[in-house]
Design a protein around this motif. Structure first.
Motif, short mmCIF file in Angstrom:
data_model
loop_
_atom_site.label_atom_id
_atom_site.label_comp_id
_atom_site.label_asym_id
_atom_site.label_seq_id
_atom_site.Cartn_x
_atom_site.Cartn_y
_atom_site.Cartn_z
N SER A 188 64.78 -60.59 -73.54
CA SER A 188 65.95 -59.90 -73.00
C SER A 188 65.94 -59.81 -71.49
N GLY A 189 64.75 -59.80 -70.89
CA GLY A 189 64.63 -59.68 -69.43
C GLY A 189 64.17 -58.32 -68.95
N SER A 190 64.40 -57.28 -69.75
CA SER A 190 63.99 -55.93 -69.34
C SER A 190 64.01 -54.99 -70.54
N HIS A 191 63.29 -53.88 -70.41
CA HIS A 191 63.29 -52.87 -71.47
C HIS A 191 64.70 -52.29 -71.65
N ASP A 192 65.41 -52.11 -70.55
CA ASP A 192 66.78 -51.59 -70.62
C ASP A 192 67.64 -52.49 -71.49
N GLN A 193 67.58 -53.80 -71.23
CA GLN A 193 68.40 -54.74 -71.97
C GLN A 193 67.98 -54.83 -73.43
N SER A 194 66.69 -54.71 -73.69
CA SER A 194 66.22 -54.72 -75.08
C SER A 194 66.82 -53.54 -75.85
N MET A 195 66.73 -52.36 -75.24
CA MET A 195 67.22 -51.16 -75.92
C MET A 195 68.74 -51.20 -76.11
N LEU A 196 69.44 -51.60 -75.06
CA LEU A 196 70.89 -51.68 -75.17
C LEU A 196 71.31 -52.75 -76.17
N GLY A 197 70.50 -53.81 -76.26
CA GLY A 197 70.78 -54.87 -77.24
C GLY A 197 70.61 -54.38 -78.67
N VAL A 198 69.63 -53.49 -78.89
CA VAL A 198 69.46 -52.89 -80.22
C VAL A 198 70.65 -52.00 -80.55
N VAL A 199 71.08 -51.21 -79.57
CA VAL A 199 72.22 -50.33 -79.77
C VAL A 199 73.47 -51.14 -80.10
N ALA A 200 73.65 -52.28 -79.41
CA ALA A 200 74.82 -53.13 -79.63
C ALA A 200 74.65 -54.06 -80.84
N ARG A 201 73.45 -54.02 -81.44
CA ARG A 201 73.11 -54.86 -82.60
C ARG A 201 73.04 -56.35 -82.25
N ASP A 202 72.79 -56.61 -80.98
CA ASP A 202 72.53 -58.00 -80.58
C ASP A 202 71.14 -58.42 -81.07
N TYR A 203 70.24 -57.44 -81.18
CA TYR A 203 68.89 -57.67 -81.70
C TYR A 203 68.67 -56.73 -82.88
N ASP A 204 67.82 -57.16 -83.80
CA ASP A 204 67.52 -56.30 -84.96
C ASP A 204 66.54 -55.19 -84.60
N ALA A 205 65.69 -55.46 -83.63
CA ALA A 205 64.70 -54.46 -83.21
C ALA A 205 64.15 -54.86 -81.85
N ALA A 206 63.35 -53.97 -81.26
CA ALA A 206 62.75 -54.27 -79.95
C ALA A 206 61.55 -53.39 -79.69
N PRO A 207 60.43 -53.97 -79.21
CA PRO A 207 59.32 -53.18 -78.70
C PRO A 207 59.60 -52.84 -77.23
N VAL A 208 59.51 -51.57 -76.88
CA VAL A 208 59.86 -51.13 -75.53
C VAL A 208 58.88 -50.05 -75.07
N ALA A 209 58.90 -49.79 -73.77
CA ALA A 209 58.05 -48.75 -73.18
C ALA A 209 58.72 -47.40 -73.33
N SER A 210 57.98 -46.43 -73.85
CA SER A 210 58.55 -45.11 -74.10
C SER A 210 59.14 -44.47 -72.85
N GLU A 211 58.46 -44.64 -71.71
CA GLU A 211 58.92 -44.00 -70.49
C GLU A 211 60.29 -44.52 -70.05
N VAL A 212 60.55 -45.80 -70.32
CA VAL A 212 61.84 -46.38 -69.93
C VAL A 212 62.96 -45.85 -70.81
N VAL A 213 62.76 -45.88 -72.13
CA VAL A 213 63.83 -45.44 -73.02
C VAL A 213 64.08 -43.94 -72.91
N GLU A 214 63.05 -43.17 -72.57
CA GLU A 214 63.24 -41.74 -72.36
C GLU A 214 64.13 -41.48 -71.15
#
Length: 340
Positions: A220-246
């Motif tokens: 995805s390029g970044s934790h932000d994009q991974s998380m937003l991609g999960v929210v938008a259902r572009d990805y089924d799941a994503a491993p991300v850093a807790s501090e970023v998503v918080e």
């Protein structure tokens, strides 16, 4: 003898290339600049460090140059935080610390918004970046390729620090445990990211799921994009850093009701704060003093990094051991081609 990366450009050409101001160093430029290097030093103990550096004391970071004429004491210090989705926001957030750093060191301090890990590492390698926060995974690349010296982490007054690797899916998905990732499309962030790629590759097989084999990896390029991609259902799941998503949740960038936590790891060290290996020792002392005396409470930086109270002293040799182990298990080699 050829040096490690077979760089061949002359020093005069390097000076011309590096004469532009730091903010103009972009991802494209960094890819070009990594093709060049200063001549290798004479044989010395260096471990995994690039041929530009020595490590006589075995602490795994570059030594201060023996020749005092190579020590750097600039009138203006350049500081950069790790690449983020919106660098402009972080320029304002870091301003209280920038002001404190300027006061303690007696120097002008400029914030440099980097666009990529490779651009940030190359900026320090080329001498245009003096102090920087490097993400967890890219920190060993900064140490070995750019002579970065980690000395601090954000933490609590009691000395606690770190973050976890979290795996999220959309709240409406059929993924409830790690084995359910089989056959899915999963967002990793970038090849050098610890929680976004290296740790999943090292840890997930123990959980019965092999990245790239049991599921499709999409960077995805970044934790932000991974998380937003999960929210938008572009990805089924994503491993991300807790501090970023918080921090994303705190800023309202996604609705926590839209995602579900599938798995969480033990804690890893977070962003390392580094100075260039060739800074004058008197300046290094002031830089470290500025970090260790800064208090987050009541500042925009404190509001952004909730739960963080101070910078705490660390060493690369001790605090990055788990990260080096993860990267070694993945066969990572600290070369420019592997830094993304």
């Amino acid at each position: 003898m050829q040096d490690r990366f077979q760089w061949s450009i002359s020093m005069n050409m390097q000076k011309k290339l590096f004469s532009s101001t730091l903010p103009s160093v972009t991802l494209a430029a960094s890819a070009l600049l990594f093709a060049f290097s200063s001549p290798a030093l004479a044989d010395c103990e260096r471990g995994a460090l690039d041929a530009m550096y020595c490590d006589a004391n075995g602490d795994m970071v570059a030594d201060l140059p023996a020749d005092e004429s190579e020590w750097v004491n600039p009138d203006t210090l350049i500081f950069a935080y790790t690449p983020v989705e919106d660098p402009a926001i972080y320029s304002d957030i870091w301003q209280p610390f920038i002001d404190h750093l300027a006061k303690v060191t007696g120097k002008e301090v400029r914030f440099f918004a980097v666009q990529s890990n490779s651009a940030q590492v190359e900026a320090m390698r080329s001498g245009r970046l003096h102090i920087a926060g490097f993400s967890t995974g890219p920190t060993p690349f900064a140490v070995n390729l750019a002579g970065a010296v980690p000395f601090a982490l954000m933490g609590s007054d009691t000395g606690q620090f770190g973050y976890t690797l979290q795996v999220f899916t959309h709240s409406s998905s059929d993924i409830f445990e790690m084995k359910d990732l089989k056959g899915k499309r999963v967002a990793h962030t970038s090849p050098t990211s610890n929680s976004g790629n290296q740790a999943p590759r090292a840890l997930f097989p123990e959980l019965g799921i092999v990245p790239g084999e049991d599921y499709e990896i999409s960077f995805s390029g970044s934790h932000d994009q991974s998380m937003l991609g999960v929210v938008a259902r572009d990805y089924d799941a994503a491993p991300v850093a807790s501090e970023v998503v918080e921090r994303m949740a705190a800023r309202g960038l996604y609705d926590v009701e839209d995602v579900r936590l599938v798995w969480e790891s033990d804690r890893f060290p977070t962003t390392s704060y580094n100075h260039a290996h060739n800074l004058h020792p008197d300046l290094v002392e002031k830089v470290r003093e500025a970090f260790y005396t800064f208090k987050f409470a009541g500042t925009e930086l404190g509001d952004e990094f909730e739960g963080v109270e101070t910078f705490i002293p660390i060493t690369y040799k001790d605090n990055w051991r788990v990260i080096r182990t993860i990267q070694a298990s993945n066969g990572v080699q600290y070369t420019p081609d592997n830094l993304q």
